[in-house]
Design a protein around this motif. Sequence first.
Motif, mmCIF file in Angstrom:
data_model
loop_
_atom_site.group_PDB
_atom_site.id
_atom_site.type_symbol
_atom_site.label_atom_id
_atom_site.label_comp_id
_atom_site.label_asym_id
_atom_site.label_seq_id
_atom_site.Cartn_x
_atom_site.Cartn_y
_atom_site.Cartn_z
ATOM 1 N N LYS A 70 0.894 -1.151 0.069
ATOM 2 C CA LYS A 70 -0.162 -0.042 0.051
ATOM 3 C C LYS A 70 0.811 1.335 0.086
ATOM 4 O O LYS A 70 1.913 1.191 0.677
ATOM 5 N N ILE A 71 0.407 2.241 -0.608
ATOM 6 C CA ILE A 71 0.992 3.644 -0.520
ATOM 7 C C ILE A 71 -0.001 4.458 -0.160
ATOM 8 O O ILE A 71 -1.152 4.502 -0.810
ATOM 9 N N TYR A 72 0.252 5.501 0.835
ATOM 10 C CA TYR A 72 -0.787 6.467 1.243
ATOM 11 C C TYR A 72 -0.386 7.754 0.876
ATOM 12 O O TYR A 72 1.069 8.045 0.996
ATOM 13 N N ILE A 73 -0.879 8.540 0.207
ATOM 14 C CA ILE A 73 -0.519 10.044 0.308
ATOM 15 C C ILE A 73 -1.224 10.875 0.875
ATOM 16 O O ILE A 73 -2.612 10.954 0.400
ATOM 17 N N ASP A 74 -1.080 11.689 1.645
ATOM 18 C CA ASP A 74 -1.765 12.432 2.734
ATOM 19 C C ASP A 74 -2.928 11.486 3.023
ATOM 20 O O ASP A 74 -3.895 11.912 3.272
ATOM 21 N N GLY A 75 -2.816 10.279 3.711
ATOM 22 C CA GLY A 75 -3.589 9.560 4.004
ATOM 23 C C GLY A 75 -4.448 8.850 3.000
ATOM 24 O O GLY A 75 -5.542 7.928 3.421
ATOM 25 N N VAL A 76 -4.338 9.246 1.731
ATOM 26 C CA VAL A 76 -5.340 8.723 0.740
ATOM 27 C C VAL A 76 -4.679 7.214 0.149
ATOM 28 O O VAL A 76 -3.428 7.598 -0.538
ATOM 29 N N ASP A 77 -5.143 6.058 0.044
ATOM 30 C CA ASP A 77 -4.622 4.976 -0.160
ATOM 31 C C ASP A 77 -4.740 4.964 -2.017
ATOM 32 O O ASP A 77 -5.596 4.822 -2.621
ATOM 33 N N ILE A 78 -3.548 5.224 -2.353
ATOM 34 C CA ILE A 78 -3.411 5.491 -3.781
ATOM 35 C C ILE A 78 -3.505 3.950 -4.646
ATOM 36 O O ILE A 78 -3.430 4.250 -5.914
ATOM 37 N N THR A 79 -3.352 3.303 -4.039
ATOM 38 C CA THR A 79 -3.206 1.758 -4.648
ATOM 39 C C THR A 79 -4.476 0.974 -4.521
ATOM 40 O O THR A 79 -4.856 0.028 -4.969
ATOM 41 N N SER A 80 -5.620 1.955 -3.871
ATOM 42 C CA SER A 80 -6.923 1.427 -3.900
ATOM 43 C C SER A 80 -7.509 1.610 -5.410
ATOM 44 O O SER A 80 -7.188 2.657 -6.211
ATOM 45 N N ARG A 81 -8.211 0.531 -5.965
ATOM 46 C CA ARG A 81 -8.809 0.604 -7.282
ATOM 47 C C ARG A 81 -9.727 1.812 -7.525
ATOM 48 O O ARG A 81 -9.973 2.383 -8.586
ATOM 49 N N CYS A 83 -8.995 4.927 -6.371
ATOM 50 C CA CYS A 83 -8.622 5.978 -6.294
ATOM 51 C C CYS A 83 -8.375 6.761 -7.774
ATOM 52 O O CYS A 83 -8.121 6.162 -8.757
ATOM 53 N N ASP A 84 -8.462 8.167 -7.665
ATOM 54 C CA ASP A 84 -8.465 8.794 -8.961
ATOM 55 C C ASP A 84 -6.943 9.364 -9.175
ATOM 56 O O ASP A 84 -6.538 10.193 -8.642
ATOM 57 N N ILE A 85 -6.385 8.524 -10.109
ATOM 58 C CA ILE A 85 -5.003 8.528 -10.408
ATOM 59 C C ILE A 85 -4.754 10.153 -10.717
ATOM 60 O O ILE A 85 -3.758 10.611 -10.326
ATOM 61 N N MET A 86 -5.561 10.674 -11.422
ATOM 62 C CA MET A 86 -5.429 12.060 -11.956
ATOM 63 C C MET A 86 -5.282 12.922 -10.775
ATOM 64 O O MET A 86 -4.389 14.033 -10.670
ATOM 65 N N LYS A 87 -5.942 13.127 -9.903
ATOM 66 C CA LYS A 87 -6.051 13.558 -8.763
ATOM 67 C C LYS A 87 -4.857 13.723 -7.996
ATOM 68 O O LYS A 87 -4.396 14.558 -7.495
#
Length: 253
Positions: A70-81, A83-87
């Motif tokens: 897992k990778i969280y950026i500012d607490g947001v799980d960017i590895t979650s399906r 997740c909005d990649i562009m954001k």
Amino acid sequence: MHLKEDYNVAVDVAVDVEDLHKSFGNLKVLQGISTKVNKGEVVAIIGPSGSGKSTFLRCMNLLETPTLGKIYIDGVDITSRKCDIMKIRQNVGMVFQHFHLFPHKTVLDNVTYAPMKVKHVDKGVARQEALDLLNKVGLAEKANVYPSKLSGGQKQRVAIARSLAMKPQVMLFDEPTSALDPEMVKEVLEVMKDLTQTGITMAIVTHEMGFAREVAHRILFLDQGRLAEDATPKEFFNKPQSNRAKQFLEKML
Ligand SMILES: Nc1ncnc2c1ncn2[C@@H]1O[C@H](COP(=O)(O)OP(=O)(O)OP(=O)(O)O)[C@@H](O)[C@H]1O
């Protein structure tokens, strides 16, 4: 949006990496990296060629998709399906070894392009912010020229300004000076050094040991896809723990 469960206690953490694995086919490039980067922290990622530094960095903005972990950026799980990649990419800027400027746009238009196109920032505001950024990287007078008229060091400084124009929380640098002639390395490192004073979180893959030692708050030393050392520059450069780091430093210093 998937927030980390203990996000409230981790508000100072900008990047949180948990057991990150990345394989290309049978090649295991990252083999279980876990670390946290605090807000405003500057980490230098160093290690032997092929140890997985760029892959690690590229996972942080999903230019590479992690195989596991897992990778969280500012607490947001960017590895979650979900997740909005562009954001995420808006929030995580990246500067590459090669500058990737738009050749048919002026320096100013290179810097205003993403804020206007992606964030719909008003043209006048975007231009003013771009000029301020170009001023910061010492290139205000080049605003109206095309990239082909710039030196490598100048191109890289434009690339940094362009990335900053999106107001990212985290900046990733992938060997930003490796493609430059030696006399241009310094001007880019100076700009990056100034950036470290602004409180932005930075992760830098670099072979510039002097820079890493002087500027980074922490050194992450990768060896064969594992985080072999995670130390302050003083600890790492004066007293590396692993034999691999010792050998590496003997070659590099
Ligand atoms: N897209 C890819 N497909 C297949 N293999 C890859 C890919 N990207 C990287 N690799 C391999 O992964 C390994 C690690 O590469 P990476 O670029 O992350 O290492 P590095 O530590 O940054 O190296 P260097 O210091 O030489 O740039 C290498 O063996 C590389 O060939």
